[in-house]
Write a protein that holds these residues in place. Structure first.
Motif, short mmCIF file in Angstrom:
data_model
loop_
_atom_site.label_atom_id
_atom_site.label_comp_id
_atom_site.label_asym_id
_atom_site.label_seq_id
_atom_site.Cartn_x
_atom_site.Cartn_y
_atom_site.Cartn_z
N GLU A 29 16.34 8.70 14.25
CA GLU A 29 15.09 8.57 15.02
C GLU A 29 14.10 9.66 14.65
N ALA A 30 14.59 10.88 14.48
CA ALA A 30 13.69 11.97 14.07
C ALA A 30 13.11 11.69 12.69
N ALA A 31 13.95 11.18 11.80
CA ALA A 31 13.47 10.86 10.45
C ALA A 31 12.44 9.73 10.50
N ALA A 32 12.69 8.71 11.32
CA ALA A 32 11.73 7.60 11.43
C ALA A 32 10.39 8.10 11.96
N GLY A 33 10.42 9.07 12.88
CA GLY A 33 9.17 9.64 13.37
C GLY A 33 8.40 10.36 12.28
N GLN A 34 9.12 11.08 11.41
CA GLN A 34 8.46 11.76 10.29
C GLN A 34 7.94 10.76 9.27
N MET A 35 8.68 9.68 9.04
CA MET A 35 8.20 8.64 8.13
C MET A 35 6.89 8.02 8.65
N GLU A 36 6.86 7.72 9.94
CA GLU A 36 5.65 7.14 10.51
C GLU A 36 4.47 8.10 10.38
N ALA A 37 4.71 9.39 10.62
CA ALA A 37 3.64 10.37 10.51
C ALA A 37 3.11 10.43 9.08
N LEU A 38 4.01 10.37 8.11
CA LEU A 38 3.59 10.37 6.71
C LEU A 38 2.78 9.12 6.39
N LEU A 39 3.24 7.97 6.85
CA LEU A 39 2.53 6.72 6.58
C LEU A 39 1.13 6.75 7.19
N ARG A 40 1.02 7.24 8.40
CA ARG A 40 -0.30 7.32 9.04
C ARG A 40 -1.25 8.21 8.23
N CYS A 46 9.01 13.76 0.51
CA CYS A 46 10.46 13.60 0.75
C CYS A 46 10.86 14.07 2.14
N ILE A 47 11.76 13.30 2.75
CA ILE A 47 12.46 13.71 3.97
C ILE A 47 13.94 13.68 3.62
N SER A 48 14.64 14.76 3.85
CA SER A 48 16.01 14.89 3.35
C SER A 48 17.02 15.07 4.48
N ASN A 49 18.30 14.89 4.11
CA ASN A 49 19.44 15.19 4.99
C ASN A 49 19.47 14.33 6.24
N ILE A 50 19.21 13.02 6.07
CA ILE A 50 19.29 12.09 7.20
C ILE A 50 20.74 11.66 7.34
N ARG A 51 21.39 12.10 8.39
CA ARG A 51 22.81 11.81 8.60
C ARG A 51 23.25 12.41 9.92
N GLU A 52 24.43 12.00 10.38
CA GLU A 52 25.02 12.64 11.54
C GLU A 52 25.35 14.09 11.16
N GLY A 53 24.91 15.01 11.95
CA GLY A 53 25.09 16.42 11.62
C GLY A 53 23.91 17.00 10.88
N GLY A 54 22.94 16.15 10.53
CA GLY A 54 21.72 16.60 9.87
C GLY A 54 20.52 16.13 10.68
N LEU A 55 19.53 15.56 9.99
CA LEU A 55 18.35 15.01 10.66
C LEU A 55 18.70 13.63 11.20
N SER A 56 18.48 13.41 12.49
CA SER A 56 18.83 12.13 13.09
C SER A 56 17.94 11.01 12.57
N ARG A 93 0.83 -1.20 0.00
CA ARG A 93 0.00 0.00 0.00
C ARG A 93 0.86 1.25 0.00
N CYS A 94 2.00 1.20 0.69
CA CYS A 94 2.94 2.32 0.72
C CYS A 94 4.35 1.79 0.53
N VAL A 95 5.18 2.58 -0.14
CA VAL A 95 6.59 2.22 -0.28
C VAL A 95 7.44 3.37 0.24
N VAL A 96 8.49 3.00 0.98
CA VAL A 96 9.45 3.96 1.52
C VAL A 96 10.80 3.68 0.89
N VAL A 97 11.33 4.62 0.13
CA VAL A 97 12.62 4.45 -0.54
C VAL A 97 13.68 5.24 0.22
N LEU A 98 14.67 4.54 0.76
CA LEU A 98 15.81 5.16 1.41
C LEU A 98 16.96 5.16 0.40
#
Length: 264
Positions: free
Chosen positions: A225-236, A213-223, A176-181
């Motif tokens: 865990e924070a990115a996973a929270g945004q992914m979950e919010a998008l999926l919901r 899109c969620i961008s800049n997932i890396r050390e020094g950018g978006l962590s 139903r949904c696809v998440v591309v990393l």
């Protein structure tokens, strides 16, 4: 003589200078000048970052290592390839990186009657970003998917893949949904940035406006865990509204918006 690569102290207490901003960003600002060019330290740093960016683009994805790391996290994985024959063709023919090789398409058949969520890991334009960040991001998202009670497909590791390769993969898996990393295009301040593209109802030929899109997932950018929270919010939101991309409504003002983006 002061080091031009280090932030300078303000000339007067309480009076910040342009060079003071260097402690707040990795962008190239206030590099200084020496003769007709840059100071030696700044020139060498530029050369190093340029080499890192080239390495990120040309280094092949180690799909076997990614698969082993996923298994260590308790995640089943499947390896596929795009229709690209080599890295040179990948860079010259983005269209072929968006489709599956014929032999890879059949690999995905028979994995189940369908899933709520499929996760795809693709090298994109930075294998460095994938090697450092993709497995932690996939594991963090998988944990949230399980807690939400959604069904999760085997993680698909796609070599020589572009963002849109998630569409035929998701369709083959009945997701139903696809998440591309995927590894983002490296710059001269970050060569290890991972991007995430989330799509509802994946199928070949979807427009980029159907993705978030969620961008800049890396050390020094978006962590991670924070990115996973945004992914979950998008999926919901997607599963509740039955859509994604520009048509998706984000009604929670506390959640940062993930805007559609076609970069890969």
């Amino acid at each position: 003589m002061s080091d031009p690569t280090e932030p300078a102290k303000p000339a007067h207490a309480g009076t910040p200078t342009l060079r003071d901003l260097r402690g707040l960003t990795q962008a190239r600002i206030a590099l200084g000048a020496h003769g007709a060019g840059l100071p030696t330290g700044a020139a060498l740093a530029f050369g190093l970052d340029h080499a890192r960016a080239r390495e990120a683009v040309w280094t092949p994805l180690d799909a076997a290592a990614i698969g082993a790391a996923l298994r260590a996290q308790g995640l089943e994985s499947v390896e596929v390839r795009s229709a690209v024959s080599d890295r040179t063709e990948y860079l010259r023919r983005p269209d072929r990186g968006r489709s599956l090789a014929p032999e890879s398409a059949t690999v995905l058949d028979g994995h189940g009657p369908g899933f709520d969520v499929a996760i795809v890991i693709a090298d994109g334009l930075s294998a460095t970003a994938v090697a450092l960040n993709a497995v932690p991001a996939a594991a963090a998202l998988a944990a949230r998917v399980r807690r939400a009670g959604w069904s999760l497909a085997p993680v698909v590791v796609a070599s020589q893949g572009r963002v849109a390769i998630g569409d035929p993969i998701g369709a083959r898996l009945g997701a139903r949904c696809v998440v591309v990393l995927i590894g983002e295009r490296p710059g001269l301040s970050a060569s290890d940035s991972l991007g995430c593209y989330v799509t509802f109802g994946p199928e070949p030929g979807l427009a980029d406006s159907r993705r978030n899109c969620i961008s800049n997932i890396r050390e020094g950018g978006l962590s991670v865990e924070a990115a996973a929270g945004q992914m979950e919010a998008l999926l919901r939101a997607m599963l509740a509204q039955g859509t994604s991309g520009v048509a998706l409504r984000r009604e929670d003002p506390a959640e940062p918006k993930a805007l559609p983006d076609a970069r890969d």
